[in-house]
Write an enzyme that holds these catalytic residues in place. Structure first.
Site, PDB file in Angstrom:
ATOM      1  N   TYR A   1      -0.823  -0.384   9.810  1.00 61.20           N
ATOM      2  CA  TYR A   1      -1.113  -0.726   8.608  1.00 61.20           C
ATOM      3  C   TYR A   1       0.118  -0.529   7.706  1.00 61.20           C
ATOM      4  O   TYR A   1       0.343  -1.216   6.833  1.00 61.20           O
ATOM      5  CB  TYR A   1      -2.306  -0.111   8.111  1.00 61.20           C
ATOM      6  CG  TYR A   1      -2.794  -0.498   6.705  1.00 61.20           C
ATOM      7  CD1 TYR A   1      -3.495  -1.603   6.635  1.00 61.20           C
ATOM      8  CD2 TYR A   1      -2.550   0.396   5.694  1.00 61.20           C
ATOM      9  CE1 TYR A   1      -3.941  -2.054   5.412  1.00 61.20           C
ATOM     10  CE2 TYR A   1      -2.972   0.292   4.380  1.00 61.20           C
ATOM     11  CZ  TYR A   1      -3.863  -1.205   4.069  1.00 61.20           C
ATOM     12  OH  TYR A   1      -4.243  -1.432   3.153  1.00 61.20           O
TER      13      TYR A   1
ATOM     14  N   LYS B   1       2.434  -3.236   5.654  1.00 60.63           N
ATOM     15  CA  LYS B   1       2.267  -3.227   4.325  1.00 60.63           C
ATOM     16  C   LYS B   1       3.965  -2.845   3.620  1.00 60.63           C
ATOM     17  O   LYS B   1       4.200  -3.512   2.760  1.00 60.63           O
ATOM     18  CB  LYS B   1       1.642  -1.961   3.722  1.00 60.63           C
ATOM     19  CG  LYS B   1      -0.022  -2.189   4.059  1.00 60.63           C
ATOM     20  CD  LYS B   1      -0.171  -3.583   3.238  1.00 60.63           C
ATOM     21  CE  LYS B   1      -1.867  -3.595   3.010  1.00 60.63           C
ATOM     22  NZ  LYS B   1      -2.003  -5.031   2.483  1.00 60.63           N
TER      23      LYS B   1
ATOM     24  N   SER C   1       0.893  -1.243  -0.001  1.00 62.64           N
ATOM     25  CA  SER C   1       0.004   0.214  -0.025  1.00 62.64           C
ATOM     26  C   SER C   1       0.865   1.308   0.006  1.00 62.64           C
ATOM     27  O   SER C   1       2.016   1.317   0.580  1.00 62.64           O
ATOM     28  CB  SER C   1      -0.818   0.167   1.302  1.00 62.64           C
ATOM     29  OG  SER C   1      -1.348   1.093   1.537  1.00 62.64           O
TER      30      SER C   1
END
Length: 301
Positions: A165, A169, A152
């Site tokens: 997150y 990622k 991401s």
């Protein structure tokens, strides 16, 4: 020539909706047999039901394809192994793995509980590790495999409120870098896909995004290339709204600073260190050391 996946078996995790569903449908449309994996939980990972995966399987079968549903949590290695064993029992091989399953538990780092950090890491990073480990020896024995990690822009470039997150990622990029090296001799190609799409995962950003342009279907063409016979390896492909770009981890030429005033030299010449002229994309981690040693050796010649 049309890209086809006849005879190939693909596992797509988190395929009950959003990007995963689109990936699964696209693969099936072009001939792949697909294991549609989805825990069926909420966006934060709570709950679970096989209904979402079964609905996607029904779509594939109705269109004339072959698919099977699986509701294993990617955080459960034994359940992942059983999923892979089921695919092997039914179809005898696994050619493609799309690590797409994910969750969000967004908060600023100051307010984030460590349990929320660990859980997001477990799903994204360890989930991809579990699935990849479960298929790795199969792909080595076949001398063929295509694996995609879903990274991401939050990991590549950062995003407010997504420390967990983003860390997960970016960790997937590091996993991809090494596995692409280790898998090369067995034609296992490993890549990363960084999507921008309107899904359940991004619904809170709706007011800031032109949602009508960001369908998951605009991302899946890139995914198909990354798992095709002619796929690259060690690529970070970014995709969204029909646009495709490539991200790189690069290394500048930098400087050499030694002696008692080395800290001051680094500070004074930081713009030179940061100069991207003649930067490189290293083939492996050792390249950094080689660049640094070459500077030292040049002084002593």
């Amino acid at each position: 020539m049309a890209m086809r996946f006849d005879g190939r078996v693909a596992i797509v995790t988190g395929a009950g909706g959003g990007l995963g569903r689109e990936h699964a449908l696209a693969l099936a449309k072009r001939g792949a047999r697909v294991v549609v994996n989805d825990l069926g939980g909420a966006r934060d990972g709570s709950g679970g039901s096989a209904t979402a995966a079964e609905a996607v399987v029904a779509e594939i079968v109705a269109a004339g394809g072959e698919a099977m549903a699986n509701a294993a949590s990617v955080t459960d290695f034994a359940a992942v192994q059983a999923m892979v064993a089921g695919a092997m029992a039914k179809w005898g091989r696994v050619d493609i793995l799309v690590n797409n399953a994910g969750v969000l538990r967004d908060k600023t780092f100051a307010k984030m509980d460590l349990d929320d950090f660990r859980f997001v890491m477990d799903v994204h990073l360890m989930g991809a590790v579990h699935c990849t480990k479960a298929v790795w020896d199969i792909m080595r024995e076949q001398n063929y495999g295509r694996i995609v990690m879903t990274t991401s822009s939050s990991g590549l470039y950062g995003n407010f409120g997504q420390a967990n997150y983003g860390a997960a990622k970016m960790a997937l990029v590091g996993l991809m870098q090494t596995l692409s090296i280790e898998g090369a001799k067995n034609d296992i190609r490993v890549n990363c896909l960084a999507p921008t799409a309107h899904t359940r995962m991004t619904e809170d950003l709706g007011a800031r995004l032109p949602l009508e342009l960001l369908g998951p279907d605009t991302v899946s063409p890139g995914l198909l290339h990354l798992v095709s016979e002619d796929a690259p390896s060690r690529c970070i492909l970014t995709a969204g709204a029909g646009g495709f770009e490539r991200a790189y981890v690069t290394l500048t030429q930098g400087i050499r600073a030694v002696g008692d005033d080395a800290p001051e030299q680094v500070a004074a010449r930081f713009a030179e260190i940061s100069d991207r002229t003649s930067e490189i994309v290293p083939e492996m981690g050792a390249a950094q050391g080689m660049v640094e040693l070459s500077k030292a050796q040049a002084v002593h010649k």
